[in-house]
Design an enzyme around this catalytic site. Structure first.
Site, PDB file in Angstrom:
ATOM      1  N   ARG A  26       2.808  17.490  -3.036  1.00 45.69           N
ATOM      2  CA  ARG A  26       1.866  18.359  -3.881  1.00 45.69           C
ATOM      3  C   ARG A  26       1.378  19.037  -2.695  1.00 45.69           C
ATOM      4  O   ARG A  26       1.257  18.738  -1.709  1.00 45.69           O
ATOM      5  CB  ARG A  26       0.860  17.330  -4.369  1.00 45.69           C
ATOM      6  N   ARG A  47      -3.745  -1.607 -10.023  1.00 41.71           N
ATOM      7  CA  ARG A  47      -4.364  -0.133  -9.559  1.00 41.71           C
ATOM      8  C   ARG A  47      -4.258   0.844 -10.704  1.00 41.71           C
ATOM      9  O   ARG A  47      -3.213   1.098 -11.371  1.00 41.71           O
ATOM     10  CB  ARG A  47      -3.590   0.026  -8.542  1.00 41.71           C
ATOM     11  N   ASN A  64       0.949  -2.817  -8.622  1.00 36.86           N
ATOM     12  CA  ASN A  64       0.642  -1.432  -8.424  1.00 36.86           C
ATOM     13  C   ASN A  64       2.096  -0.479  -8.924  1.00 36.86           C
ATOM     14  O   ASN A  64       2.767  -0.625  -8.501  1.00 36.86           O
ATOM     15  CB  ASN A  64       0.436  -1.031  -6.894  1.00 36.86           C
ATOM     16  N   GLU A  99      -4.649  -2.219   0.061  1.00 40.26           N
ATOM     17  CA  GLU A  99      -5.244  -1.897  -1.464  1.00 40.26           C
ATOM     18  C   GLU A  99      -4.931  -3.005  -2.326  1.00 40.26           C
ATOM     19  O   GLU A  99      -5.833  -3.393  -3.274  1.00 40.26           O
ATOM     20  CB  GLU A  99      -4.407  -0.823  -1.958  1.00 40.26           C
ATOM     21  N   HIS A 133      -7.785   7.595  -3.605  1.00 38.65           N
ATOM     22  CA  HIS A 133      -7.503   6.711  -2.598  1.00 38.65           C
ATOM     23  C   HIS A 133      -8.825   5.663  -2.356  1.00 38.65           C
ATOM     24  O   HIS A 133      -8.856   5.314  -1.262  1.00 38.65           O
ATOM     25  CB  HIS A 133      -7.083   7.398  -1.508  1.00 38.65           C
TER      26      HIS A 133
END
Length: 398
Positions: free
Chosen positions: A240, A92, A9, A378, A180
């Site tokens: 963000r 990922r 990742n 994940e 996500h």
């Protein structure tokens, strides 16, 4: 000889990794997990085995970019797993666009298609792809699998993914995607075991971290999400802003004379918690701060999250449970408490003791809507997809 597979990742300043091993063709097991952080500034390698024992914790020299990080990781792997075969590498990849609705084996054509999506995920996509390219350079014969954060949200009703622009613009690929997805997919796979009473119900999962979003799930499937065409929409995040009036963006161009690069930097790196507080994008720092701007940042994060929970409840036609996951969701009892209290009108009644104790279920027995804390994984989701696509095994265990 022990076969193993890697899960990577890659981010702008970090490379997270997991090593899964397969001794004697038995089930896959987690051998180690770690990360190289501070890439380009103060690179540091750390890793632990499956029992949490420290394997390495050291500073690195000469790691200026992602390619250097891959080389440093390869060196450490050779020292610790020398003689083993790498059977596959799973990655990922944040954006799969309209073309990739599930994990895919990467080749030159796939890489080209994924590069075209860089403008839609400039904080993530370039670094995800750079890691793939670096592995191809060093291990050209090892198959690689891209697993997308957008895939879990494919299959929404058309109205949920619509961007209300003219048809000729929508035909260029403008639509809502959601992100996500690997995290949400993992949660959906463990709900039948962890919380079987809600697994087939109307569940809102709150993936709250530096990047934050909500996913409305029904029967374990994504129905809608707060993130859209890019990973800027929806909730307030670390750097963000989340949802913003498009007219405010036009104002930056037309009245303040900012360039596209300036605006991109504001939207992706200078807004959200860091923009409101002027202090930090780290929720832990803001919760400990006595500065009014820090309090405002936390207040806005909670406000936006509770507001979007209400909106997704309407999409689902009601709600049976809320699940908190990711860095803030798993580790901040204070943020969970405040969000649940702001959503108490839905019938959520938080159990303060269970919440503070980080129990799996944090709502009271009389709560009409249950609340849960379930750690995401994940990397395990990527490992499962990689193994299934490459035919390496039926299951990965941890």
């Amino acid at each position: 000889m022990v076969d193993f597979a890697l899960v990577l990742n890659a981010g702008s300043s970090s490379l997270k990794f997991c090593v899964f091993r397969r001794p004697d063709n038995s089930a896959w097991e987690l051998a180690s997990r770690g990360q190289i952080e501070g890439i380009g500034t103060s690179p540091h390698l750390s890793a632990k085995d499956d029992a949490g024992k420290k394997l390495v914790d050291e500073n690195l020299d000469g790691v200026k970019d992602g390619a250097d990080a891959i080389e440093a990781l390869a060196k450490w792997l050779r020292a610790n797993y020398g003689g083993s075969r790498v059977l596959g590498v799973g990655h990922r990849v944040v954006h799969g666009g309209t073309k990739f609705d599930g994990p895919t084996i990467v080749d030159a054509a796939v890489l080209k298609d994924l590069r075209d999506l860089i403008p839609l995920a400039p904080l993530h996509q370039p670094y995800n792809l750079a890691a793939i390219e670096a592995v191809f350079e060093r291990l050209p014969d090892v198959p690689q699998v891209a697993c997308f954060d957008t895939s879990f949200h494919r299959g929404h009703d058309e109205v949920a993914d619509l961007i209300p622009f003219p048809a000729d613009l929508r035909e260029t690929g403008l639509q809502r995607f959601g992100f996500h997805g690997l995290s949400y997919e993992y949660i959906s796979t463990v709900l039948p075991e962890v919380a079987p009473e809600i697994a087939d119900g109307r569940v809102i999962v709150a993936h709250l971290g530096s990047g934050a979003s909500l996913c409305a799930m029904k029967n374990g499937k994504s129905v809608d999400s707060t993130l859209g065409f890019t990973a800027v929409d929806g909730l307030c995040m670390g750097t963000r802003p989340g949802s913003v009036d498009p007219g405010a963006i036009l104002y930056l161009f037309q009245n303040l004379g900012l360039s596209a690069k300036d605006v991109e930097s504001i939207l992706y790196k200078k807004s959200g918690l860091i923009g409101i507080s002027g202090i930090s994008n780290d929720m832990r720092v803001l919760l400990e701060s006595s500065e009014p701007s820090a309090k405002l940042a936390v207040d806005y994060f909670v406000y936006r999250t509770a507001k979007e929970i209400g909106a997704l409840t309407a999409v689902l036609g009601g709600i049976d449970a809320i699940v908190f996951t990711a860095g803030i969701g798993e580790n901040s009892p204070e943020v969970r408490r405040r969000i649940c209290e702001a959503s108490s009108w839905l019938g959520i009644e938080i159990d303060s003791q269970a919440n503070s104790a980080r129990a799996a279920k944090i709502s009271t027995g009389s709560s009409k809507v249950s609340a849960w804390v379930i750690p995401t994984n994940e990397e395990l989701m990527i490992a499962r997809h990689t193994g299934a696509l490459l035919g390496l095994r039926k299951e990965v265990s941890v």
